[in-house]
Design an enzyme around this catalytic site. Structure first.
Site, PDB file in Angstrom:
ATOM      1  N   GLU A  30       0.669  -1.250   0.088  1.00 10.26           N
ATOM      2  CA  GLU A  30      -0.069   0.373   0.144  1.00 10.26           C
ATOM      3  C   GLU A  30       1.362   1.434  -0.195  1.00 10.26           C
ATOM      4  O   GLU A  30       2.235   1.244   0.545  1.00 10.26           O
ATOM      5  CB  GLU A  30      -0.953  -0.071   1.478  1.00 10.26           C
ATOM      6  CG  GLU A  30      -2.085  -1.167   1.224  1.00 10.26           C
ATOM      7  CD  GLU A  30      -3.133  -0.724   0.196  1.00 10.26           C
ATOM      8  OE1 GLU A  30      -3.318   0.617   0.018  1.00 10.26           O
ATOM      9  OE2 GLU A  30      -3.970  -1.791   0.354  1.00 10.26           O
ATOM     10  N   CYS A  31       0.109   2.365  -0.902  1.00  9.74           N
ATOM     11  CA  CYS A  31       0.875   3.467  -0.135  1.00  9.74           C
ATOM     12  C   CYS A  31       0.973   4.522   0.446  1.00  9.74           C
ATOM     13  O   CYS A  31       2.108   4.984   1.268  1.00  9.74           O
ATOM     14  CB  CYS A  31       0.358   4.669  -1.644  1.00  9.74           C
ATOM     15  SG  CYS A  31      -1.039   5.402  -1.269  1.00  9.74           S
ATOM     16  N   GLY A  32      -0.117   4.647   1.072  1.00  8.23           N
ATOM     17  CA  GLY A  32      -0.034   4.636   2.614  1.00  8.23           C
ATOM     18  C   GLY A  32      -2.095   5.299   2.594  1.00  8.23           C
ATOM     19  O   GLY A  32      -1.408   5.893   3.612  1.00  8.23           O
TER      20      GLY A  32
END
Length: 139
Positions: A134-136
């Protein structure tokens, strides 16, 4: 409003190819922080994530409270499957990114995304070589 760093400014401050050395920091600077700033005036946001996209998204519900952003996160496609999405696209002639026809099962930043032909993992083409899923933004 101050704009995000340009790539040239980021390269000057962080060195070139931050995405290849520290993708968490790059995503934080280029995606997570700008979204947090953009969401400040709102009480809710709508996301297109689905439960079937990854194990980190499996508990996604239609409506959830985002403690990070202090607002409601609405995910109307949470219970849709990839098959449901494609049925809707074709039934309603919805335009879509043609990279999805070329083996890209998940689209993100150009330097961190590649085709993932042959993998059953919808996010296999993201951050290849890193233990990152996940990118965040949705974590």
């Amino acid at each position: 409003r101050q704009p995000a760093l340009t790539l040239a400014q980021q390269n000057y401050a962080e060195g070139p190819n931050l995405h290849a050395r520290n993708p968490d920091r790059c995503c934080g600077m280029r995606k997570v922080a700008p979204l947090a700033k953009a969401l400040r005036p709102y009480s809710a946001w709508i996301s297109g994530i689905r439960r079937d996209q990854s194990s980190t998204r499996a508990a996604t519900d239609f409506v959830q409270w985002s403690t990070r952003h202090n607002l409601l996160k609405i995910s109307p496609l949470a219970y849709w499957t990839e098959r449901d999405v494609w049925r809707y696209i074709h039934a309603n002639d919805v335009p879509y990114n043609r990279l999805l026809d070329q083996g890209y099962s998940s689209l993100g930043c150009a330097p961190c995304t590649q085709a993932s032909t042959g993998s059953s993992d919808l996010r296999a083409g993201r951050w290849v070589g890193f233990a990152k899923t996940e990118c965040g933004i949705h974590a």
